[in-house]
Each structure stands twice: as C-alpha cells, then as structure tokens.
Design an enzyme around this catalytic site. Sequence first.
Site, PDB file in Angstrom:
ATOM      1  N   VAL A 186       9.038   0.647  -6.961  1.00 50.64           N
ATOM      2  CA  VAL A 186       9.404   1.414  -7.717  1.00 50.64           C
ATOM      3  C   VAL A 186       8.492   1.945  -9.105  1.00 50.64           C
ATOM      4  O   VAL A 186       8.260   3.158  -9.292  1.00 50.64           O
ATOM      5  CB  VAL A 186      10.744   0.852  -8.573  1.00 50.64           C
ATOM      6  CG1 VAL A 186      11.339   1.836  -9.920  1.00 50.64           C
ATOM      7  CG2 VAL A 186      11.754   0.532  -7.918  1.00 50.64           C
ATOM      8  N   CYS A 187       7.480   0.930  -9.140  1.00 57.81           N
ATOM      9  CA  CYS A 187       6.438   1.218 -10.234  1.00 57.81           C
ATOM     10  C   CYS A 187       5.301   2.267  -9.417  1.00 57.81           C
ATOM     11  O   CYS A 187       4.904   3.388 -10.122  1.00 57.81           O
ATOM     12  CB  CYS A 187       5.621   0.204 -10.609  1.00 57.81           C
ATOM     13  SG  CYS A 187       6.473  -1.324 -11.201  1.00 57.81           S
ATOM     14  N   THR A 188       5.218   2.173  -8.033  1.00 61.34           N
ATOM     15  CA  THR A 188       4.545   3.179  -7.214  1.00 61.34           C
ATOM     16  C   THR A 188       5.104   4.672  -7.477  1.00 61.34           C
ATOM     17  O   THR A 188       4.388   5.692  -7.716  1.00 61.34           O
ATOM     18  CB  THR A 188       4.320   2.787  -5.771  1.00 61.34           C
ATOM     19  OG1 THR A 188       3.588   1.443  -5.953  1.00 61.34           O
ATOM     20  CG2 THR A 188       3.452   4.046  -5.146  1.00 61.34           C
ATOM     21  N   LEU A 204       4.367   5.634 -11.349  1.00 61.69           N
ATOM     22  CA  LEU A 204       3.203   6.124 -11.756  1.00 61.69           C
ATOM     23  C   LEU A 204       2.740   7.405 -11.213  1.00 61.69           C
ATOM     24  O   LEU A 204       2.031   8.302 -11.794  1.00 61.69           O
ATOM     25  CB  LEU A 204       2.057   5.013 -11.426  1.00 61.69           C
ATOM     26  CG  LEU A 204       2.085   3.943 -12.428  1.00 61.69           C
ATOM     27  CD1 LEU A 204       1.144   4.192 -13.532  1.00 61.69           C
ATOM     28  CD2 LEU A 204       3.434   3.224 -12.876  1.00 61.69           C
TER      29      LEU A 204
END
Length: 220
Positions: free
Chosen positions: A45-47, A50
């Site tokens: 999810v962070c990928t 960002l």
Amino acid sequence: MPGISIGDEIPDIHADSTHGPINLHEFCKNNWTLVFSHPADFTPVCTTELGSVAKYQPEIEKRGAKLLGLSCDTVEEHKAWTKDVEAYTTGACVKYPIMADPTREISRKLNMLDPDEKDSSGQPVASRALHIVGPDCRIRVSFMYPASVGRNFDEVIRVLDALQLSSKHKIACPVNWKPGDHVVISPSVSDEEAKKMFPQGYKTVDLPSGKKYMRLVKVD
C-alpha cells in the site's frame, strides 16, 4: 488524537533524509507543507501511495506547497525502495525528500505512530498520517489512517485548496466544497462588513429560523 494536532506548532526537528539533513522549521517556514508518514518501505500500500504522491507533486507545487515524507526505515532503504515505487507507478518520479526515523523519535514527536501496528521486532511503526502545515509552521489539518487503508490524495488537495482560500478571505468551505463552488461568509463578519469585503455581492438564504447566517458568495 493525543499529542500535537491542529493549531500546534510543528516540532523543530532535525533529521536525515534522502535529500540530506533537514531542519523541519526551516523546511516548512513561509510555505505550505504536507508532512506525511507511511508504515514501512517495501510494502504494497505504501508503494502505491508514494507513487501517487509523486504524480501529484506538480499540482501541489502549483499551490506553493512542499512535500516531506517520513517512515521508520533508513535513508539507504528509502533510496532503494524509491526504485520500486517509480517502477510500479508509471510516470512517477519521487523528487520529494523522505526522512529517516529508525528510532521512532520523530514519528512520536509528530504524533504519527500507530498504536496497534508493530514491525517484526515488535516496535511500533508510523501510521498513514499527514499534517498540512501552514507558512507559520502551525498544523492546519491532520489526517490519520490505519496501515490497511490507503489515503485519498484528491481529498488532501481539496483540503489544501480550502485552507488556502479561507486564509485569504473570512469564509468557510461547506460540505463537499470544490474550487469554484460557493463558500459561506464567516458569522463573525457583519452584513455591513460583508458588503465591503465582497463587492461582487452575496446571497443570504432564507431559513425557517429567520436567522441570516447562511450567506453564500464566490471568491477566488
């Protein structure tokens, strides 16, 4: 939420980042700044987040605002992970700095630690938090999401637009407001003042109470 929140001055933090040393007050001073955290590098999810933020950066900069990321990983890990972020999101180029916080001290000071999420060593990790910081280094809005839910950056942009508009005029932005929609004149502004402040005119809505507090106007 506990800790720093709306109206508080952001702590004067010194940190290492992918762009070198950062002094948070110096970075934020005289600009609007979006300071946002993510739980961990090399996570799905962070990928997605960002990469999305990287594609929004031109729109954010059009508004005179800056981006500053944060997670509990090291600068070296941030730099290596950035290649994955750019590969996953077509057209993304991560140009904004990402602070390192391996001790969690910065996340704690910024009220960005998730009380429930832990890393493999049992240490707390950063939540999906975001502070919009005004040119005076004070927090104007705070968002906090759990690790399982990605943020909506369309909403972040909408809120930034509303904050900037209300900082120029004595107005407030109603539910689901978007740029170009009517805003409401602050109740602290008298009708006489409103006529001077909004020479283009405004509309007062008739309500059952007979009170004339719903005054609609369009401003740039």
